[in-house]
Design a protein around this motif. Structure first.
Motif, PDB file in Angstrom:
ATOM      1  N   LYS A 213     -10.556  -1.955   2.284  1.00 52.66           N
ATOM      2  CA  LYS A 213     -10.142  -0.736   2.983  1.00 52.66           C
ATOM      3  C   LYS A 213      -9.384   0.265   2.118  1.00 52.66           C
ATOM      4  O   LYS A 213      -9.391   1.456   2.409  1.00 52.66           O
ATOM      5  N   GLN A 214      -8.708  -0.184   1.085  1.00 52.15           N
ATOM      6  CA  GLN A 214      -7.849   0.703   0.302  1.00 52.15           C
ATOM      7  C   GLN A 214      -8.580   1.252  -0.926  1.00 52.15           C
ATOM      8  O   GLN A 214      -8.307   0.876  -2.057  1.00 52.15           O
TER       9      GLN A 214
ATOM     10  N   ILE B 243       0.818  -1.214   0.000  1.00 46.19           N
ATOM     11  CA  ILE B 243       0.000   0.000   0.000  1.00 46.19           C
ATOM     12  C   ILE B 243       0.857   1.271   0.000  1.00 46.19           C
ATOM     13  O   ILE B 243       0.383   2.346  -0.399  1.00 46.19           O
TER      14      ILE B 243
ATOM     15  N   LEU C  42      -6.324   3.314  -3.475  1.00 45.66           N
ATOM     16  CA  LEU C  42      -5.430   2.481  -4.289  1.00 45.66           C
ATOM     17  C   LEU C  42      -6.211   1.647  -5.297  1.00 45.66           C
ATOM     18  O   LEU C  42      -5.698   1.267  -6.347  1.00 45.66           O
TER      19      LEU C  42
ATOM     20  N   VAL D 264      -7.692  -5.888   2.530  1.00 48.09           N
ATOM     21  CA  VAL D 264      -7.027  -4.828   1.778  1.00 48.09           C
ATOM     22  C   VAL D 264      -7.951  -4.308   0.686  1.00 48.09           C
ATOM     23  O   VAL D 264      -8.058  -3.099   0.453  1.00 48.09           O
TER      24      VAL D 264
END
Length: 266
Positions: free
Chosen positions: A202-203, A182, A206, A199
């Motif tokens: 939440k990201q 990240i 990105l 991931v």
């Protein structure tokens, strides 16, 4: 009775007692040791959510912990969690610092050293990267930097699949793998579906996505060779959780999906 006969009888009695002692010692196994200690030592990854991670009160909770507790309850002993890493967990088991290991992927190499009890959790290994990066298969890993947890099944699978020009960067735990990805230290990461799901959720900036799967393999419980009684106890505990719906409850609570028993087949 003559002195000679008395001595013979005494020696014979001593030999019988010695043989009985040896027989008792020979019968002693992991279950006997666990029962005597009043606790089962279970090796877990302490930073492996949702299988096992620190909760708000700093206790370790997760899918693995639910199953480990059920095994301890079935043996009527206390559960003692032992934090392990991808590098030290097999030595911890063979050195008997732990009695069983959670979240062990099956491999022929590992089977030479340890035994495997029931598969209890679905697991697959995926390559994850940002949406803008075009990666569709293992050939696309060429010249890419990839983070992976050293000494794990992810590491083995990636090493076997990646072209020689891939820049595989190995880290000592999953948190370091995620941070490397990240933060942009690596273009890709290779993790299990459980870690990857967190991931992906939440990201948002990105915009990571699963590119492709390297391996599909359910998680097993590892134990030492020739521990048949312990293996049966573990298998029975898992089978009971599957039959009474407790394993499905853990799956919904931690993996956020209902358990498909077909995903527990190798």
């Amino acid at each position: 009775m003559t002195l000679r006969n008395a001595l013979k009888s005494a020696i014979a009695a001593m030999l019988m007692l010695g043989a009985a002692g040896l027989a008792t010692q020979a019968r002693a196994d992991a279950v006997d040791d666990i029962t005597k200690a009043g606790a089962i030592n279970v090796g877990i990854f302490s930073d492996f959510p949702p299988f096992s991670s620190a909760s708000a009160d700093m206790s370790i909770k997760g899918y693995d912990i639910d199953v480990a507790q059920a095994i301890a309850d079935s043996l009527k002993v206390k559960l003692n969690l032992v934090s392990v890493t991808g590098q030290n967990r097999i030595p911890y088991l063979t050195d008997k610092r732990v009695d069983i290991l959670m979240s062990v992927g099956y491999s022929k190499e590992r089977e030479q050293v340890i035994d495997f009890a029931a598969a209890y959790a679905p697991y697959y290994i995926a390559v994850i990267g940002p949406a803008e990066l075009a990666v569709k298969g293992k050939d696309d890993l060429a010249d890419k930097s990839i983070a992976v947890n050293r000494g794990t099944l992810e590491d083995t699978s990636l090493t076997e699949a990646a072209p020689s020009s891939a820049d595989i960067r190995r880290f000592d735990n999953y948190n370091s793998v995620i941070q490397a990805f990240i933060s942009g230290q690596t273009q890709l990461m290779v993790v299990g579906n459980d870690v990857g799901a967190q991931v992906l959720a939440k990201q948002e900036a990105l915009k990571p996505e699963q590119k492709f799967q390297l391996l599909t393999s359910p998680s097993h419980i590892g134990l030492n060779k020739n521990e048949d009684r312990l293996k049966k106890a573990v298998n029975d505990a898992v089978a009971k959780m599957l039959a009474d719906g407790k394993l499905d409850e853990s799956s919904k609570a931690w993996l956020k999906t209902r358990l498909n028993p077909d995903n527990l087949k190798d």
